[in-house]
Design a protein around this motif. Structure first.
Motif, PDB file in Angstrom:
ATOM      1  N   ALA A 195     -10.893  31.102  57.261  1.00 57.67           N
ATOM      2  CA  ALA A 195      -9.705  31.478  56.503  1.00 57.67           C
ATOM      3  C   ALA A 195      -8.872  30.234  56.223  1.00 57.67           C
ATOM      4  O   ALA A 195      -9.027  29.199  56.893  1.00 57.67           O
ATOM      5  CB  ALA A 195      -8.882  32.494  57.285  1.00 57.67           C
ATOM      6  N   PRO A 196      -7.983  30.285  55.211  1.00 56.89           N
ATOM      7  CA  PRO A 196      -7.113  29.144  54.934  1.00 56.89           C
ATOM      8  C   PRO A 196      -6.302  28.750  56.174  1.00 56.89           C
ATOM      9  O   PRO A 196      -5.872  29.600  56.953  1.00 56.89           O
ATOM     10  CB  PRO A 196      -6.200  29.660  53.810  1.00 56.89           C
ATOM     11  N   GLY A 197      -6.115  27.446  56.329  1.00 57.05           N
ATOM     12  CA  GLY A 197      -5.357  26.952  57.468  1.00 57.05           C
ATOM     13  C   GLY A 197      -6.180  26.747  58.719  1.00 57.05           C
ATOM     14  O   GLY A 197      -5.619  26.472  59.790  1.00 57.05           O
ATOM     15  N   ALA A 198      -7.516  26.852  58.624  1.00 56.09           N
ATOM     16  CA  ALA A 198      -8.365  26.653  59.797  1.00 56.09           C
ATOM     17  C   ALA A 198      -8.220  25.228  60.313  1.00 56.09           C
ATOM     18  O   ALA A 198      -8.101  24.273  59.539  1.00 56.09           O
ATOM     19  CB  ALA A 198      -9.822  26.951  59.458  1.00 56.09           C
ATOM     20  N   SER A 199      -8.244  25.073  61.624  1.00 58.16           N
ATOM     21  CA  SER A 199      -8.080  23.753  62.236  1.00 58.16           C
ATOM     22  C   SER A 199      -9.348  22.923  62.089  1.00 58.16           C
ATOM     23  O   SER A 199     -10.432  23.444  61.794  1.00 58.16           O
ATOM     24  CB  SER A 199      -7.748  23.907  63.718  1.00 58.16           C
ATOM     25  N   SER A 200      -9.212  21.618  62.330  1.00 55.06           N
ATOM     26  CA  SER A 200     -10.373  20.726  62.257  1.00 55.06           C
ATOM     27  C   SER A 200     -11.422  21.121  63.290  1.00 55.06           C
ATOM     28  O   SER A 200     -12.630  21.047  63.022  1.00 55.06           O
ATOM     29  CB  SER A 200      -9.932  19.278  62.478  1.00 55.06           C
ATOM     30  N   ALA A 201     -10.960  21.528  64.481  1.00 52.19           N
ATOM     31  CA  ALA A 201     -11.910  21.939  65.517  1.00 52.19           C
ATOM     32  C   ALA A 201     -12.684  23.178  65.082  1.00 52.19           C
ATOM     33  O   ALA A 201     -13.900  23.269  65.296  1.00 52.19           O
ATOM     34  CB  ALA A 201     -11.162  22.215  66.821  1.00 52.19           C
ATOM     35  N   ALA A 202     -11.998  24.134  64.430  1.00 57.67           N
ATOM     36  CA  ALA A 202     -12.684  25.338  63.959  1.00 57.67           C
ATOM     37  C   ALA A 202     -13.685  25.002  62.859  1.00 57.67           C
ATOM     38  O   ALA A 202     -14.767  25.591  62.790  1.00 57.67           O
ATOM     39  CB  ALA A 202     -11.657  26.349  63.445  1.00 57.67           C
ATOM     40  N   ILE A 203     -13.327  24.054  62.007  1.00 59.73           N
ATOM     41  CA  ILE A 203     -14.247  23.633  60.937  1.00 59.73           C
ATOM     42  C   ILE A 203     -15.504  23.019  61.537  1.00 59.73           C
ATOM     43  O   ILE A 203     -16.625  23.307  61.110  1.00 59.73           O
ATOM     44  CB  ILE A 203     -13.545  22.649  59.992  1.00 59.73           C
ATOM     45  N   ARG A 204     -15.335  22.150  62.539  1.00 60.98           N
ATOM     46  CA  ARG A 204     -16.499  21.519  63.163  1.00 60.98           C
ATOM     47  C   ARG A 204     -17.380  22.551  63.864  1.00 60.98           C
ATOM     48  O   ARG A 204     -18.614  22.486  63.777  1.00 60.98           O
ATOM     49  CB  ARG A 204     -16.039  20.446  64.151  1.00 60.98           C
ATOM     50  N   ARG A 205     -16.754  23.487  64.567  1.00 65.83           N
ATOM     51  CA  ARG A 205     -17.551  24.514  65.256  1.00 65.83           C
ATOM     52  C   ARG A 205     -18.339  25.360  64.262  1.00 65.83           C
ATOM     53  O   ARG A 205     -19.520  25.649  64.472  1.00 65.83           O
ATOM     54  CB  ARG A 205     -16.634  25.409  66.099  1.00 65.83           C
ATOM     55  N   ALA A 206     -17.673  25.758  63.178  1.00 62.81           N
ATOM     56  CA  ALA A 206     -18.362  26.583  62.171  1.00 62.81           C
ATOM     57  C   ALA A 206     -19.507  25.809  61.534  1.00 62.81           C
ATOM     58  O   ALA A 206     -20.584  26.370  61.283  1.00 62.81           O
ATOM     59  CB  ALA A 206     -17.364  27.039  61.104  1.00 62.81           C
ATOM     60  N   TYR A 207     -19.274  24.527  61.272  1.00 62.10           N
ATOM     61  CA  TYR A 207     -20.324  23.726  60.648  1.00 62.10           C
ATOM     62  C   TYR A 207     -21.542  23.599  61.567  1.00 62.10           C
ATOM     63  O   TYR A 207     -22.686  23.763  61.134  1.00 62.10           O
ATOM     64  CB  TYR A 207     -19.783  22.334  60.306  1.00 62.10           C
ATOM     65  N   ARG A 208     -21.301  23.307  62.852  1.00 62.08           N
ATOM     66  CA  ARG A 208     -22.422  23.155  63.789  1.00 62.08           C
ATOM     67  C   ARG A 208     -23.211  24.457  63.911  1.00 62.08           C
ATOM     68  O   ARG A 208     -24.445  24.446  63.956  1.00 62.08           O
ATOM     69  CB  ARG A 208     -21.905  22.713  65.156  1.00 62.08           C
ATOM     70  N   ARG A 209     -22.477  25.575  63.948  1.00 66.33           N
ATOM     71  CA  ARG A 209     -23.160  26.860  64.090  1.00 66.33           C
ATOM     72  C   ARG A 209     -24.019  27.169  62.865  1.00 66.33           C
ATOM     73  O   ARG A 209     -25.177  27.575  62.991  1.00 66.33           O
ATOM     74  CB  ARG A 209     -22.119  27.965  64.296  1.00 66.33           C
ATOM     75  N   LEU A 210     -23.464  26.977  61.671  1.00 66.01           N
ATOM     76  CA  LEU A 210     -24.211  27.295  60.451  1.00 66.01           C
ATOM     77  C   LEU A 210     -25.313  26.287  60.173  1.00 66.01           C
ATOM     78  O   LEU A 210     -26.347  26.633  59.590  1.00 66.01           O
ATOM     79  CB  LEU A 210     -23.242  27.365  59.265  1.00 66.01           C
ATOM     80  N   ALA A 211     -25.100  25.030  60.582  1.00 61.34           N
ATOM     81  CA  ALA A 211     -26.123  24.010  60.343  1.00 61.34           C
ATOM     82  C   ALA A 211     -27.409  24.349  61.077  1.00 61.34           C
ATOM     83  O   ALA A 211     -28.510  24.055  60.595  1.00 61.34           O
ATOM     84  CB  ALA A 211     -25.599  22.639  60.768  1.00 61.34           C
ATOM     85  N   LYS A 212     -27.288  24.960  62.250  1.00 62.88           N
ATOM     86  CA  LYS A 212     -28.494  25.343  62.996  1.00 62.88           C
ATOM     87  C   LYS A 212     -29.302  26.391  62.232  1.00 62.88           C
ATOM     88  O   LYS A 212     -30.529  26.418  62.323  1.00 62.88           O
ATOM     89  CB  LYS A 212     -28.099  25.892  64.367  1.00 62.88           C
ATOM     90  N   ASN A 213     -28.602  27.253  61.482  1.00 63.79           N
ATOM     91  CA  ASN A 213     -29.306  28.312  60.746  1.00 63.79           C
ATOM     92  C   ASN A 213     -29.933  27.800  59.457  1.00 63.79           C
ATOM     93  O   ASN A 213     -30.961  28.320  59.014  1.00 63.79           O
ATOM     94  CB  ASN A 213     -28.337  29.448  60.409  1.00 63.79           C
ATOM     95  N   HIS A 214     -29.308  26.778  58.835  1.00 63.53           N
ATOM     96  CA  HIS A 214     -29.736  26.356  57.498  1.00 63.53           C
ATOM     97  C   HIS A 214     -30.463  25.014  57.470  1.00 63.53           C
ATOM     98  O   HIS A 214     -30.933  24.618  56.401  1.00 63.53           O
ATOM     99  CB  HIS A 214     -28.515  26.274  56.571  1.00 63.53           C
TER     100      HIS A 214
END
Length: 237
Positions: A195-214
């Motif tokens: 969602a808008p306003g997500a923190s840098s830590a949340a962005i990194r966590r989401a990226y690592r999680r999705l990168a494993k799938n893709h």
């Protein structure tokens, strides 16, 4: 003394051997007819156009959960014209589902049955995950599956704002005006499921999680991974 079959003669009171054989053959033919009739009944019931739940009872899970659908709804809601989507009827998202239904192989089928016909178990999973009060995001997800079929999860994961644009364009009675250019950061956040306003830590966590799938080295799609990587670089750059 041993028994010599060449000297055997049936007694006068013994039933003819041919009679038993004929009875067995008749019984076998009767069983074959029953098996054929049962198979025909099963074939006719496999994709019955009757109302209600489909008869698919066992299929591999497609990962369609209520939490995943809510995340898709939140990503679609980032579109600047999201509030213009109406439920209907007439028109709106319900009207779009009915219009698309008329183009199916069998228009009498419900969305659940049509999806199960094309991808066993998908429609039943979707209906179960959509349980809840009627709202814009639930009908938008339903319309996306009516529009894209089994490929809807791919569209909703990778390009939720484009899904909204297509629903706006196709929905009967929707205002026909060009959509404003989407905010690149909002699109990038939507790709990461944030969602808008997500923190840098949340962005990194989401990226690592999705990168494993893709990630292509792990069997993922190259295009999806590049889009994910570009979104991450935009947000952290």
């Amino acid at each position: 003394m041993g028994f010599d079959p060449r000297h055997w003669r049936p007694s006068a009171t013994a039933p003819p051997v041919t009679a038993n054989v004929e009875e067995l053959l008749a019984e076998n033919e009767s069983l074959r007819r029953e098996v054929r009739a049962l198979r025909q009944q099963l074939d006719q019931r496999a994709w019955s156009p009757q109302r209600g739940r489909s008869r698919v009872t066992s299929a591999a899970s497609h990962g369609i959960t209520a939490a995943r659908l809510e995340r898709w709804g939140a990503a679609m809601a980032l579109h600047p014209r999201w509030q213009e989507l109406r439920l209907g009827p007439p028109g709106g998202l319900r009207g779009l589902v009915e219009e698309l239904r008329s183009q199916w192989w069998d228009p009498r089928l419900e969305l659940e049955q049509e999806l199960n016909r094309r991808c066993p178990g998908l429609g039943s999973e979707l209906v179960e995950a959509l349980r809840g009060p009627h709202c814009r995001w639930r009908w938008a997800v339903r319309a996306a599956f009516a529009l894209y079929g089994p490929r809807a999860p791919e569209w909703l994961e990778e390009a939720p704002t484009r899904v909204v644009e297509e629903l706006l364009r196709r929905s009967p009675g929707m205002p026909d005006r060009p959509a404003p250019a989407p905010d690149p950061r909002q699109e990038a956040l939507a790709i990461l499921g944030l969602a808008p306003g997500a923190s840098s830590a949340a962005i990194r966590r989401a990226y690592r999680r999705l990168a494993k799938n893709h990630h292509p080295d792990l069997g993922g799609d190259v295009t999806a991974f590049l889009r994910l990587d570009a979104a991450y670089r935009l947000l952290v750059g």
